[in-house]
Design a protein around this motif. Sequence first.
Motif, PDB file in Angstrom:
ATOM      1  N   THR A   1       0.848  -1.179   0.000  1.00 54.02           N
ATOM      2  CA  THR A   1       0.000   0.000   0.000  1.00 54.02           C
ATOM      3  C   THR A   1       0.887   1.233   0.000  1.00 54.02           C
ATOM      4  O   THR A   1       2.102   1.142   0.165  1.00 54.02           O
ATOM      5  N   THR A   2       0.303   2.390  -0.201  1.00 51.12           N
ATOM      6  CA  THR A   2       1.066   3.629  -0.193  1.00 51.12           C
ATOM      7  C   THR A   2       0.521   4.551   0.882  1.00 51.12           C
ATOM      8  O   THR A   2      -0.670   4.772   0.992  1.00 51.12           O
ATOM      9  N   SER A   3       1.417   5.076   1.727  1.00 54.29           N
ATOM     10  CA  SER A   3       1.043   5.996   2.785  1.00 54.29           C
ATOM     11  C   SER A   3       1.988   7.177   2.734  1.00 54.29           C
ATOM     12  O   SER A   3       3.201   7.016   2.899  1.00 54.29           O
TER      13      SER A   3
ATOM     14  N   MET B   1      -3.733  -2.571  17.777  1.00 54.98           N
ATOM     15  CA  MET B   1      -2.417  -2.954  17.274  1.00 54.98           C
ATOM     16  C   MET B   1      -2.249  -2.483  15.831  1.00 54.98           C
ATOM     17  O   MET B   1      -1.192  -1.978  15.448  1.00 54.98           O
ATOM     18  N   VAL B   2      -3.295  -2.659  15.041  1.00 55.91           N
ATOM     19  CA  VAL B   2      -3.266  -2.225  13.641  1.00 55.91           C
ATOM     20  C   VAL B   2      -3.119  -0.708  13.573  1.00 55.91           C
ATOM     21  O   VAL B   2      -2.346  -0.176  12.758  1.00 55.91           O
ATOM     22  N   ASP B   3      -3.836   0.005  14.439  1.00 56.53           N
ATOM     23  CA  ASP B   3      -3.771   1.467  14.448  1.00 56.53           C
ATOM     24  C   ASP B   3      -2.378   1.965  14.812  1.00 56.53           C
ATOM     25  O   ASP B   3      -1.889   2.953  14.238  1.00 56.53           O
ATOM     26  N   PHE B   4      -1.741   1.310  15.790  1.00 57.52           N
ATOM     27  CA  PHE B   4      -0.378   1.684  16.156  1.00 57.52           C
ATOM     28  C   PHE B   4       0.545   1.604  14.936  1.00 57.52           C
ATOM     29  O   PHE B   4       1.303   2.529  14.640  1.00 57.52           O
ATOM     30  N   CYS B   5       0.478   0.464  14.252  1.00 52.54           N
ATOM     31  CA  CYS B   5       1.359   0.244  13.103  1.00 52.54           C
ATOM     32  C   CYS B   5       1.059   1.224  11.967  1.00 52.54           C
ATOM     33  O   CYS B   5       1.983   1.720  11.303  1.00 52.54           O
ATOM     34  N   SER B   6      -0.210   1.510  11.746  1.00 53.14           N
ATOM     35  CA  SER B   6      -0.589   2.460  10.694  1.00 53.14           C
ATOM     36  C   SER B   6      -0.058   3.853  11.004  1.00 53.14           C
ATOM     37  O   SER B   6       0.413   4.568  10.102  1.00 53.14           O
ATOM     38  N   ALA B   7      -0.120   4.254  12.276  1.00 52.92           N
ATOM     39  CA  ALA B   7       0.395   5.568  12.672  1.00 52.92           C
ATOM     40  C   ALA B   7       1.899   5.643  12.481  1.00 52.92           C
ATOM     41  O   ALA B   7       2.434   6.672  12.033  1.00 52.92           O
ATOM     42  N   LEU B   8       2.596   4.562  12.780  1.00 60.14           N
ATOM     43  CA  LEU B   8       4.049   4.533  12.595  1.00 60.14           C
ATOM     44  C   LEU B   8       4.413   4.587  11.119  1.00 60.14           C
ATOM     45  O   LEU B   8       5.405   5.223  10.735  1.00 60.14           O
ATOM     46  N   GLU B   9       3.620   3.922  10.280  1.00 59.35           N
ATOM     47  CA  GLU B   9       3.860   3.942   8.835  1.00 59.35           C
ATOM     48  C   GLU B   9       3.909   5.371   8.304  1.00 59.35           C
ATOM     49  O   GLU B   9       4.739   5.704   7.450  1.00 59.35           O
ATOM     50  N   LYS B  10       3.014   6.214   8.788  1.00 60.04           N
ATOM     51  CA  LYS B  10       2.924   7.585   8.301  1.00 60.04           C
ATOM     52  C   LYS B  10       4.188   8.385   8.592  1.00 60.04           C
ATOM     53  O   LYS B  10       4.439   9.421   7.965  1.00 60.04           O
TER      54      LYS B  10
END
Length: 265
Positions: free
Chosen positions: A5-7, A55-64
């Motif tokens: 995916t792209t972030s 857990m998913v939200d944590f990882c998504s925030a770090l991705e950004k």
Amino acid sequence: MDSTTTSANLEIKQQKIVIENNYGEKLVGLLHETGSKEIVIVCHGFHFTKEYSMMVDFCSALEKHGISSFRFDFSGNGESEGLPQRAFRKEIDDLKAVIQHFTQANRVVSAIIGHSKGGTVVVLYASLYQDIRTVISVSGRYNMHSGLEDRLGKNYMERAKKEGFIDIKSKKGQALYRVTEESLMEWMNTNMHEACLKVDQDCRVLTVHGSVDEVIPVEDASEFAKIVPNHELRILEGANHDYTNKRDKLASVILPLIVANMHRL
């Protein structure tokens, strides 16, 4: 199977990785790969898995922020092998195996984050090992004796000694999990005061807790703040144990510490 995916114009690869713990059990996790050398390990709570939305939200925030992360199932949970544990020693060992895996792969584990029981696990890990500089405990438990009767029923110790275990069932009578006498004793004998005193001065610990947490009292967070040497306490007003409608605020509290400490590595 990988998915891409792209972030924020950054290519993110999600890859399933299997890591063997010291007991020969396979731990299954999902790597959110941004290409950063640094990586954050994310730990779920009791009776949850790596797929829990927080857990998913944590990882998504770090991705950004271009930070790689890894969320995994403790042994006996989700896709990982083994039996679920009420106590902590096994999960600390699981976390050690995960950290060693990425260290041996020439990655820098810049932080460990845990929610609920996972929040207690990351603090206990820091009390035993000095290889992590940033530890974030979200709604972790300090007082091991509080709430046991609510969760296990009356006379839980006598029942555990008599049968060797206690089976916890849902309101519909479905078996949820089993608490053995051994794991119950380990849980009750876990001394968080002594553990917190052993956390290295150079390890930065952030404790975050919701002011209306209905599972673990907010007072537990204050106890961590009294003892851990290099500590910051943040109480999120109006937040419950799952941080319902407060996830963005939670991320805004956690991310600055991770980003700042990465720049110091």
